[in-house]
Design an enzyme around this catalytic site. Structure first.
Site, PDB file in Angstrom:
ATOM      1  N   ASP A 333       0.926  -1.088  -0.045  1.00  0.00           N
ATOM      2  CA  ASP A 333      -0.027  -0.026  -0.012  1.00  0.00           C
ATOM      3  C   ASP A 333       1.022   1.184  -0.184  1.00  0.00           C
ATOM      4  O   ASP A 333       2.140   1.185   0.320  1.00  0.00           O
ATOM      5  CB  ASP A 333      -0.785   0.122   1.147  1.00  0.00           C
ATOM      6  CG  ASP A 333      -1.887  -0.844   1.075  1.00  0.00           C
ATOM      7  OD1 ASP A 333      -2.554  -1.092   0.191  1.00  0.00           O
ATOM      8  OD2 ASP A 333      -2.485  -1.524   2.155  1.00  0.00           O
ATOM      9  N   ASP A 614      -4.919  -3.764   4.958  1.00  0.00           N
ATOM     10  CA  ASP A 614      -5.355  -3.432   6.420  1.00  0.00           C
ATOM     11  C   ASP A 614      -6.891  -3.215   6.557  1.00  0.00           C
ATOM     12  O   ASP A 614      -7.291  -3.428   7.903  1.00  0.00           O
ATOM     13  CB  ASP A 614      -4.772  -1.730   6.648  1.00  0.00           C
ATOM     14  CG  ASP A 614      -5.467  -0.860   5.502  1.00  0.00           C
ATOM     15  OD1 ASP A 614      -6.248  -1.230   4.581  1.00  0.00           O
ATOM     16  OD2 ASP A 614      -5.019   0.394   5.491  1.00  0.00           O
ATOM     17  N   ASP A 618      -9.534  -6.811   2.576  1.00  0.00           N
ATOM     18  CA  ASP A 618      -8.078  -7.153   2.255  1.00  0.00           C
ATOM     19  C   ASP A 618      -7.809  -8.547   2.745  1.00  0.00           C
ATOM     20  O   ASP A 618      -6.690  -9.193   2.094  1.00  0.00           O
ATOM     21  CB  ASP A 618      -7.101  -6.019   2.780  1.00  0.00           C
ATOM     22  CG  ASP A 618      -7.099  -4.807   2.127  1.00  0.00           C
ATOM     23  OD1 ASP A 618      -7.267  -4.985   0.699  1.00  0.00           O
ATOM     24  OD2 ASP A 618      -6.825  -3.814   2.585  1.00  0.00           O
TER      25      ASP A 618
END
Length: 882
Positions: A333, A614, A618
Site C-alpha cells: 500500500d 489493512d 483485504d
C-alpha cells in the site's frame, strides 16, 4: 442475565454504567478484581516432568536405555564394579540430553508466548469520559466499546447504537452469511443465539457498519467461553522445513539401522563381545540421527522471530519466517506504508473560487473554506485529541487531517457535532469509495457526502465540472490526495439508508487536497529491494497521477514500467494480466478484489509474493499471498487475523528488514543442518570403515554419545544465532521449489563428513600403533573428532574465510565452544576418563592429535580460498544476469 431481552437503557442500568462517560478508573479496577481478565482459559500447559518424559519417546533413545539396562544386569550378575560405569554413564548422558531438550523447548515456547502478547487484540473503549485504546483482555462488564467494520468483537456485548451493522458469526452459529444487527431491537428471552440481533459476540467480527455497545460478559462467561472446552486450538504445527528435516531424519534412521546391522554382523563374525558390539551399534545409530535437529531448528526460528519483533515485524505463523527469505515481489500500500501516514491538509477549493486556497496551521482561511471544512468534519468518524501541545490522531488519517484543519480554523469537532448532530450515516467502504452522514443543520436535514472526486462527480446534479476536474488534476499532479465534498437536503430520513437513495442528486461543494509525504527511509528500502532482486510494487486507492508521482519519487516506477488503474485492470483478462504483470509497477484506484488478481498474476510467474493490507476486504488477498502483511496501526483485526505478519509501525522498510532477517534465519538453519549432518556422517564413516578394515570399534558407545551431546547442542544452537551477513541483500531470492541442499551444498556436507571420518580413522590407527593399545587409538580418535567438530561450527559460519569475518565475532558460539572444550578437557585429563575408557597419552600423541584437529581448518580455509565452498545463498545477481 439475558440482556438481549432488555432495552438499551435497561441494560445500561443493570450494568451500572453510562454510555456517555463509560466506567471510571476506580470502578474498572473493582470489576477487574471481581471478573478477572477477559481471556479464555488456555489448555493446561505441560509440566516440566511431562516435557522431560517426552524426551524419552524417541525409538533410538529407548533402544539405548534398554541396552544400558542389559549392561547393568550383566554387571550385577558378574558382580564387577567396573562394569557399572558404562550403563550409569549412558544413563547420565541421556538424562543431560533430555534436560537440554526441555530447556530448549521452554525457551522456544516462551519466545512464541511473548509474540502472542505482542499481537494481542485491542479494543476502543470509553472510560472516564474519554476514548482510549486498550488491550481487549482488560475489558470488564459495563465497559462502553466502539465497533466498526474490520474489528473483532472483544467480548459479548449489548448494542446501544448501530448503523448498518453486520457481524460475521459463523464461529458460533454456523451461518456463513453475516448477521444484521439492530440496537433498538428487543428479542424474546428464549430466542436462539443467531436470532439475537441486538447482541454481538466475542470472537466474531464486524463486517460492515459502526456501533457502540456495552460489554455484558467477558472471558469464560462469554458464549465463546462456554464452548471453549469444545474448541480445538491451532496446535503447534510444523513448518515445511521442519517437516522436510523430520523426513530426512527418518531416511537417515533407516540408513543408520542398516549400517548398525552390518556392524553387528561383522562384530559377531569376528567374535567381538556381543554386548559391546550391540552398544556400539546402537550408540552409532543415536549419533548418526540428528534427533535434536527439529528442536534446534525450532529454537533458531523462535530466536529469529524475536529478532523480527524487535524490528517491528510480528510473526503470527512460524512458516512465514521461512517464506520471508524467498520473497521476490513486495506489493505495498502507499498510504502509511510508503508514506508517513500523517496527512496534512494543504489546499482547499470551492466551486465559487478561481484558484485553490492554501491551508496551514498559522493562518485562518476564508469563509468558503471554513464552510467546506465544517461540512467535511461533520462527515468524519475519526477524532483528534490534544494532550498538551501534542495532537493524538485516532482513526483514519485522511479524516484526522480534515478535523485538525477545521480545529486550526477555530471549528473544533466537538463543537460542530453538538451544534449539528448526526442523525444517520452510511459508513465508508472501499467499493463505493464514499462516506455519508446526515446532520441537522438549522432546521434542515443535510446529507453530506465525501469521497473520491471521480466517483462523486457522477452522483452530482451540477453541470460544468471542467473547472473542478482541472483543479483536481492540478492538485493530484502535486502528489496531493484529493477528496471531494457534496451535499443535499432531504425532508425525511428513510428508515433504511441505501447508497442509491441517499448518495444521489447531490450538489457539488468543493475539494480538499492533502499531502502524505514519503517516509524518509522508504526510498532506501526500495533501493535495497532492487539490489536484492526483489520487485517493489505500489497498490493504492489513490488517483493514478498522485500514485505515479510518489512511486517515481521513491524509485518504484522506473522508465519502461507502467501505472494502471483499477478500471484498466478490470478490463484485462487473466491471461493478459499474467503476461503484462511484470511491466506494471503501480496500481491506482484498485479494489480489494483487484489485489487477489495481482497476487495470483505474480504467483503465476513463480514469484513469492508479500502483500500488505489493512481492511476487512483485504483479508482474502492477505491469505492468497505467500506472506500476508497486516498493518499494526491502521489495520483491522480481521486483516491481522488473516495475515502471517503484522507490521507494528506500518512501514515499508520494516518489510524489507523482515525479508533480510528471513534470509538470515533460513541461511542460519542451513548452516546448522550442514554442521550437524556433516559431523554425524563423519562418525558413521569412522565406525563403519574401522569395523570393515580392522574389525575394531574406534569409539565406544559412551564416547560417541558424549561427542553427540557436546557437538549437537550448544555449538549448533549458537551457530543458529549468527548475525545476518552484511551482503545478504545482494543475492537473488531463492526459488520456491529450491532444495536446501541445492547448489552443491549436499555434496559439501558429504565431503565434510568424509573429512571427519578420515581424520578420525587416521587418529585411531596412529594411536593404536604407537601405544599398542586399542584404548590409545580410541582416546586419540575421541579427542580429534570431538574438538575438530566443535571447531567446525566456526567454519560453517560463512562461505568466506573465518579470518575475513572475524574469528570471535559470534559471542554465543565463543561461549558454547568454550564450554564444550572445558567439558572435553575434564573427560580427557581427570579421573572421569576411566569411565569413558580413555587413557593418558604420551605428549607427542597429543601434538599429533592437535595437528589432526587443525586439518579441517586448513582444508576448509583452502577450499574457501579457491571457491570450492559455495555460498549458502542463491546465485548472486550478476551471475543470474549472465
Amino acid at each position: 442475565m439475558n440482556f438481549h431481552s432488555m432495552s438499551e437503557k435497561d441494560s445500561l442500568t443493570q450494568l451500572k454504567t453510562n454510555c456517555q462517560t463509560g466506567l471510571s478508573s476506580d470502578e474498572v479496577a473493582a470489576r477487574q478484581s471481581t471478573y478477572g481478565k477477559n481471556l479464555l482459559q488456555k489448555k493446561k500447559p505441560k509440566t516440566m516432568m511431562q516435557r522431560f518424559a517426552e524426551q524419552f519417546k524417541d525409538v533410538m533413545i529407548i533402544i539405548l536405555l534398554v541396552a544400558a539396562l542389559i549392561s547393568f544386569v550383566i554387571a550385577c550378575v558378574e558382580n564387577n564394579p567396573n562394569e557399572f560405569f558404562e550403563p550409569v554413564l549412558i544413563l547420565l548422558i541421556v538424562i543431560i540430553n533430555a534436560i537440554m531438550g526441555v530447556v530448549q523447548e521452554s525457551k522456544a515456547e516462551k519466545a512464541l508466548e511473548a509474540l502472542e502478547n505482542l499481537s494481542a487484540p485491542h479494543s476502543r473503549v470509553i472510560r472516564d469520559g474519554k476514548d482510549s485504546v486498550i488491550d481487549a483482555s482488560d475489558l470488564v462488564p459495563g465497559d462502553i466499546i466502539r465497533l466498526e467494520a474490520g474489528d473483532f468483537v472483544p467480548a459479548d456485548a449489548r448494542l446501544i447504537t448501530s448503523v448498518n451493522l453486520k457481524s460475521e458469526e459463523s464461529a458460533l452459529t454456523g451461518e456463513s452469511v453475516p448477521s444484521e444487527k439492530y440496537a433498538d431491537t428487543i428479542v424474546k428471552e428464549d430466542s436462539a443465539l443467531g436470532d439475537r440481533h441486538n447482541m454481538v459476540y466475542s470472537g466474531c467480527s464486524i463486517t460492515y457498519g459502526t456501533a457502540m455497545a456495552v460489554v455484558a460478559y467477558t472471558g469464560m462467561n462469554t458464549e465463546m467461553g462456554k464452548i471453549a472446552n469444545l474448541l480445538e486450538g491451532e496446535g503447534s504445527t510444523q513448518t515445511p522445513l521442519q517437516k522436510k528435516l523430520a523426513q530426512l531424519g527418518k531416511y537417515l534412521g533407516f540408513l543408520a539401522l542398516a549400517v548398525c546391522a552390518i556392524i553387528f554382523v561383522i562384530g559377531r563374525v569376528n567374535q567381538l563381545d556381543p554386548l559391546d558390539i550391540f552398544m556400539t551399534a546402537v550408540s552409532l545409530a543415536v549419533s548418526a540421527i540428528p534427533e535434536g535437529l527439529p528442536a534446534i531448528v525450532t529454537i533458531v526460528l523462535s530466536i529469529g522471530v524475536q529478532r523480527l519483533a524487535r524490528k517491528n515485524a510480528i510473526i503470527r505463523r512460524l512458516p512465514a519466517v521461512e517464506t520471508l527469505g524467498g520473497a521476490s515481489v513486495i506489493c505495498s500500500d502507499k498510504t502509511g506504508t510508503l508514506t508517513q501516514n500523517r496527512m496534512t491538509l494543504v489546499q482547499g477549493w470551492t466551486a465559487n473560487m478561481n484558484e485553490p486556497e492554501n491551508i496551514s496551521s498559522d493562518t485562518e482561511n476564508s469563509n468558503n473554506i471554513k464552510n467546506l471544512l465544517s461540512y467535511a468534519t461533520l462527515c468524519c468518524d475519526g477524532s483528534v485529541q490534544f494532550e498538551g501541545d501534542k495532537a493524538v490522531h485516532i482513526g483514519d488519517p485522511t479524516e484526522t487531517a480534515i478535523i485538525l484543519a477545521a480545529h486550526n480554523n477555530k471549528l473544533p469537532q466537538d463543537f460542530l457535532n453538538k451544534q449539528f448532530p448526526r442523525l444517520g450515516e452510511l459508513p465508508f467502504d472501499s467499493d463505493r469509495k464514499l462516506m455519508t452522514s446526515i446532520n441537522r443543520i438549522g432546521d434542515q436535514n443535510v446529507v453530506i457526502v465525501k469521497g473520491a472526486f471521480d466517483v462523486l462527480m457522477g452522483r452530482c446534479i451540477n453541470t460544468g465540472f471542467e473547472k473542478a476536474k482541472f483543479i483536481n488534476d492540478q492538485m493530484s499532479a502535486q502528489a496531493l490526495r484529493v477528496l471531494a465534498v457534496a451535499y443535499k437536503t432531504i425532508d425525511e430520513i428513510p428508515q433504511t439508508l441505501t447508497s442509491e437513495q441517499i448518495e444521489s442528486d447531490l450538489t457539488f461543494m468543493g475539494l480538499v487536497g492533502m499531502i502524505d509525504p514519503p517516509r524518509p527511509e522508504a526510498a532506501q528500502a526500495v533501493k535495497t529491494c532492487r539490489a536484492a532482486g526483489i520487485r517493489p510494487v505500489m497498490i493504492t486507492g489513490d488517483h493514478v497521477v498522485t500514485a505515479s508521482a510518489i512511486a517515481k519519487q521513491l524509485g518504484i516506477l522506473q522508465p519502461g514500467q507502467r501505472a494502471v488503474t483499477g478500471v484498466e485492470l478490470d478490463n484485462m483478462s487473466e491471461e493478459e494480466l499474467n503476461q503484462q504483470v511484470k511491466d506494471i509497477s503501480v496500481y491506482a484506484r484498485v479494489s480489494p478484489e483487484n489485489k487477489i488478481r495481482i497476487v495470483k498474476a505474480w504467483q503465476s510467474t513463480d514469484a513469492v509474493v508479500a502483500m500488505t493490507g489493512d481492511g476487512v476486504n483485504d483479508a482474502p488477498a492477505l491469505k492468497a499471498a505467500d506472506i500476508g502483511c497486516a498493518m499494526g496501526i491502521t489495520g483491522t483485526d480481521v486483516a491481522k487475523g488473516a495475515a502471517d505478519m503484522t507490521l507494528a509501525d506500518d512501514n515499508f522498510s520494516t518489510i524489507v528488514d523482515a525479508v533480510r532477517e528471513g534470509r538470515g534465519i533460513y541461511t542460519n538453519i542451513k548452516k546448522v543442518v550442514g554442521f550437524l549432518l556433516g559431523t554425524n556422517i563423519g562418525e558413521v564413516i569412522c565406525v563403519f570403515v574401522a569395523m570393515l578394515l580392522w574389525h575394531k570399534t574406534p569409539l565406544l558407545s559412551m564416547q560417541l554419545l558424549w561427542i553427540n551431546l557436546i557437538t549437537d547442542s550448544l555449538p549448533a544452537i549458537a551457530l543458529g544465532m549468527e548475525s545476518v551477513e552484511k551482503d545478504i541483500m545482494t543475492f537473488k531470492p531463492r526459488p520456491k521449489t529450491e532444495s536446501m541442499f541445492a547448489h552443491g551444498f549436499g555434496v559439501q556436507i558429504i565431503l565434510q563428513g568424509i573429512m571427519f571420518g578420515v581424520i578420525s580413522l587416521v587418529a585411531f590407527h596412529i594411536g593404536t600403533t604407537m601405544t599398542g593399545l586399542d584404548e590409545g587409538g580410541q582416546t586419540l580418535a575421541f579427542m580429534v573428532l570431538a574438538v575438530s567438530q566443535t571447531l567446525q561450527a566456526f567454519h560453517m559460519r560463512s562461505s568466506k574465510s573465518l579470518f575475513k569475518i572475524g574469528l570471535f565475532t559470534n559471542s554465543a558460539l565463543n561461549k558454547a565452544s568454550l564450554i564444550a572444550l572445558v567439558l572435553m578437557l575434564l573427560v580427557l585429563f581427570t579421573p572421569v576418563s576411566t569411565a569413558f575408557g580413555l587413557i593418558i597419552l604420551p605428549v607427542n600423541l597429543y601434538l599429533i592429535g592437535l595437528g589432526l584437529i587443525l586439518v579441517p581448518t586448513v582444508i576448509m580455509e583452502g577450499a574457501k580460498a579457491i571457491g570450492l565452498v559455495k555460498s549458502l545463498h542463491h546465485h548472486d545477481l550478476e551471475k543470474q544476469k549472465k
